[in-house]
Design a protein around this motif. Structure first.
Motif, PDB file in Angstrom:
ATOM      1  N   LEU A   9      42.440  31.138  39.545  1.00 48.67           N
ATOM      2  CA  LEU A   9      42.505  32.444  39.614  1.00 48.67           C
ATOM      3  C   LEU A   9      41.379  33.027  40.675  1.00 48.67           C
ATOM      4  O   LEU A   9      41.827  34.057  41.226  1.00 48.67           O
ATOM      5  CB  LEU A   9      42.311  32.955  38.186  1.00 48.67           C
ATOM      6  CG  LEU A   9      43.500  32.653  37.324  1.00 48.67           C
ATOM      7  CD1 LEU A   9      42.930  32.880  36.083  1.00 48.67           C
ATOM      8  CD2 LEU A   9      44.534  33.367  37.613  1.00 48.67           C
ATOM      9  N   ASP A  10      40.280  32.618  40.760  1.00 51.32           N
ATOM     10  CA  ASP A  10      39.200  32.948  41.367  1.00 51.32           C
ATOM     11  C   ASP A  10      39.805  32.851  43.174  1.00 51.32           C
ATOM     12  O   ASP A  10      39.561  33.956  43.875  1.00 51.32           O
ATOM     13  CB  ASP A  10      37.974  32.157  41.418  1.00 51.32           C
ATOM     14  CG  ASP A  10      37.362  32.690  39.895  1.00 51.32           C
ATOM     15  OD1 ASP A  10      37.699  33.907  39.431  1.00 51.32           O
ATOM     16  OD2 ASP A  10      36.406  31.994  39.764  1.00 51.32           O
ATOM     17  N   GLU A  11      40.279  31.778  43.182  1.00 50.04           N
ATOM     18  CA  GLU A  11      40.942  31.489  44.760  1.00 50.04           C
ATOM     19  C   GLU A  11      42.187  32.721  45.170  1.00 50.04           C
ATOM     20  O   GLU A  11      41.958  33.004  46.160  1.00 50.04           O
ATOM     21  CB  GLU A  11      41.424  30.155  44.767  1.00 50.04           C
ATOM     22  CG  GLU A  11      41.899  29.781  46.521  1.00 50.04           C
ATOM     23  CD  GLU A  11      41.309  30.158  47.528  1.00 50.04           C
ATOM     24  OE1 GLU A  11      41.579  30.094  48.538  1.00 50.04           O
ATOM     25  OE2 GLU A  11      39.786  30.301  47.332  1.00 50.04           O
ATOM     26  N   THR A  12      42.756  32.885  44.025  1.00 45.68           N
ATOM     27  CA  THR A  12      44.009  33.731  44.209  1.00 45.68           C
ATOM     28  C   THR A  12      43.387  35.026  44.567  1.00 45.68           C
ATOM     29  O   THR A  12      44.033  36.034  45.467  1.00 45.68           O
ATOM     30  CB  THR A  12      44.989  33.507  43.223  1.00 45.68           C
ATOM     31  OG1 THR A  12      45.342  32.323  42.775  1.00 45.68           O
ATOM     32  CG2 THR A  12      46.117  34.664  43.187  1.00 45.68           C
ATOM     33  N   ALA A  13      42.360  35.553  43.888  1.00 48.94           N
ATOM     34  CA  ALA A  13      41.875  36.669  44.088  1.00 48.94           C
ATOM     35  C   ALA A  13      41.181  37.103  45.474  1.00 48.94           C
ATOM     36  O   ALA A  13      41.171  37.940  46.306  1.00 48.94           O
ATOM     37  CB  ALA A  13      40.719  37.132  43.022  1.00 48.94           C
ATOM     38  N   ARG A  14      40.457  35.778  45.748  1.00 49.71           N
ATOM     39  CA  ARG A  14      40.082  35.824  47.346  1.00 49.71           C
ATOM     40  C   ARG A  14      41.006  36.022  48.375  1.00 49.71           C
ATOM     41  O   ARG A  14      40.995  36.588  49.230  1.00 49.71           O
ATOM     42  CB  ARG A  14      39.288  34.441  47.531  1.00 49.71           C
ATOM     43  CG  ARG A  14      38.302  34.460  48.780  1.00 49.71           C
ATOM     44  CD  ARG A  14      38.014  33.123  49.016  1.00 49.71           C
ATOM     45  NE  ARG A  14      39.050  32.160  49.602  1.00 49.71           N
ATOM     46  CZ  ARG A  14      39.806  32.333  50.484  1.00 49.71           C
ATOM     47  NH1 ARG A  14      39.680  33.398  51.395  1.00 49.71           N
ATOM     48  NH2 ARG A  14      40.888  31.439  50.691  1.00 49.71           N
ATOM     49  N   GLN A  15      42.105  35.299  48.031  1.00 44.46           N
ATOM     50  CA  GLN A  15      43.075  35.208  49.200  1.00 44.46           C
ATOM     51  C   GLN A  15      43.938  36.619  49.190  1.00 44.46           C
ATOM     52  O   GLN A  15      44.066  37.148  50.238  1.00 44.46           O
ATOM     53  CB  GLN A  15      44.255  34.230  48.858  1.00 44.46           C
ATOM     54  CG  GLN A  15      44.008  32.955  49.246  1.00 44.46           C
ATOM     55  CD  GLN A  15      44.916  31.807  48.613  1.00 44.46           C
ATOM     56  OE1 GLN A  15      46.220  32.228  48.462  1.00 44.46           O
ATOM     57  NE2 GLN A  15      44.617  30.621  49.057  1.00 44.46           N
ATOM     58  N   THR A  16      44.133  37.243  48.019  1.00 38.75           N
ATOM     59  CA  THR A  16      44.573  38.699  47.861  1.00 38.75           C
ATOM     60  C   THR A  16      43.453  39.691  48.701  1.00 38.75           C
ATOM     61  O   THR A  16      43.918  40.459  49.480  1.00 38.75           O
ATOM     62  CB  THR A  16      44.553  39.186  46.444  1.00 38.75           C
ATOM     63  OG1 THR A  16      45.626  38.210  45.852  1.00 38.75           O
ATOM     64  CG2 THR A  16      45.222  40.261  46.337  1.00 38.75           C
ATOM     65  N   ALA A  17      42.147  39.692  48.402  1.00 37.59           N
ATOM     66  CA  ALA A  17      41.182  40.339  49.230  1.00 37.59           C
ATOM     67  C   ALA A  17      41.420  39.991  50.499  1.00 37.59           C
ATOM     68  O   ALA A  17      41.132  41.041  51.438  1.00 37.59           O
ATOM     69  CB  ALA A  17      39.853  40.166  48.357  1.00 37.59           C
ATOM     70  N   ILE A  68      50.380  33.669  47.630  1.00 37.06           N
ATOM     71  CA  ILE A  68      49.830  34.363  46.521  1.00 37.06           C
ATOM     72  C   ILE A  68      50.721  34.338  45.494  1.00 37.06           C
ATOM     73  O   ILE A  68      50.563  34.000  44.451  1.00 37.06           O
ATOM     74  CB  ILE A  68      49.232  35.780  46.920  1.00 37.06           C
ATOM     75  CG1 ILE A  68      48.102  35.538  47.874  1.00 37.06           C
ATOM     76  CG2 ILE A  68      48.979  36.369  45.534  1.00 37.06           C
ATOM     77  CD1 ILE A  68      47.719  36.718  48.371  1.00 37.06           C
ATOM     78  N   SER A  91      50.329  32.389  42.001  1.00 34.20           N
ATOM     79  CA  SER A  91      50.396  33.089  40.800  1.00 34.20           C
ATOM     80  C   SER A  91      51.481  32.544  39.826  1.00 34.20           C
ATOM     81  O   SER A  91      51.185  32.270  38.651  1.00 34.20           O
ATOM     82  CB  SER A  91      50.703  34.545  41.042  1.00 34.20           C
ATOM     83  OG  SER A  91      49.618  35.314  41.850  1.00 34.20           O
TER      84      SER A  91
END
Length: 118
Positions: free
Chosen positions: A10-18, A59, A63
């Motif tokens: 989840l942290d990595e997904t947030a990083r990719q989104t950012a 992403i 998810s």
């Protein structure tokens, strides 16, 4: 997949989104730069946005897979996951959409042209 691994994903997904949003912001900066010829700015910005938006598919896949893993883990854990203690975990979060049951998945019900800025 342990819960720690789930959190890491989840942290990595947030990083990719950012990162995707950062790249879109870069293209907006190009469009606002008055020192660049209009056509050049548009061409550059469009190319940058296309590259940035290609991350959306990855992403989305991440998810979907994380959600699938969480559902499988919930089945394995069974009744323990439904206990009051776990409800307290959700209640302790700061984002209302996650914390308040009535707001669950509110973003999915929003009109597609609505813009929500934080």
């Amino acid at each position: 997949m342990s819960l720690d691994k789930l959190a890491t994903e989840l942290d990595e997904t947030a990083r990719q989104t950012a990162e995707m949003i950062y790249k879109i912001n870069e293209s907006l900066e190009v469009l606002m730069d008055t020192s660049i010829d209009c056509q050049t700015a548009r061409d550059t910005a469009v190319q940058q946005m296309i590259v940035a938006l290609q991350a959306q598919d990855r992403i989305q896949q991440r998810s979907d897979n994380i959600a699938r893993a969480a559902r499988v883990m919930a089945k394995v854990i069974g009744e323990v996951a439904d206990s009051l203690e776990h409800e307290d975990v959700w209640a302790g979060l700061t984002l209302d959409e996650l914390r308040k049951p009535g707001l669950h998945a509110v973003a999915a019900r929003a009109e597609p042209d609505d813009v929500e800025l934080f």
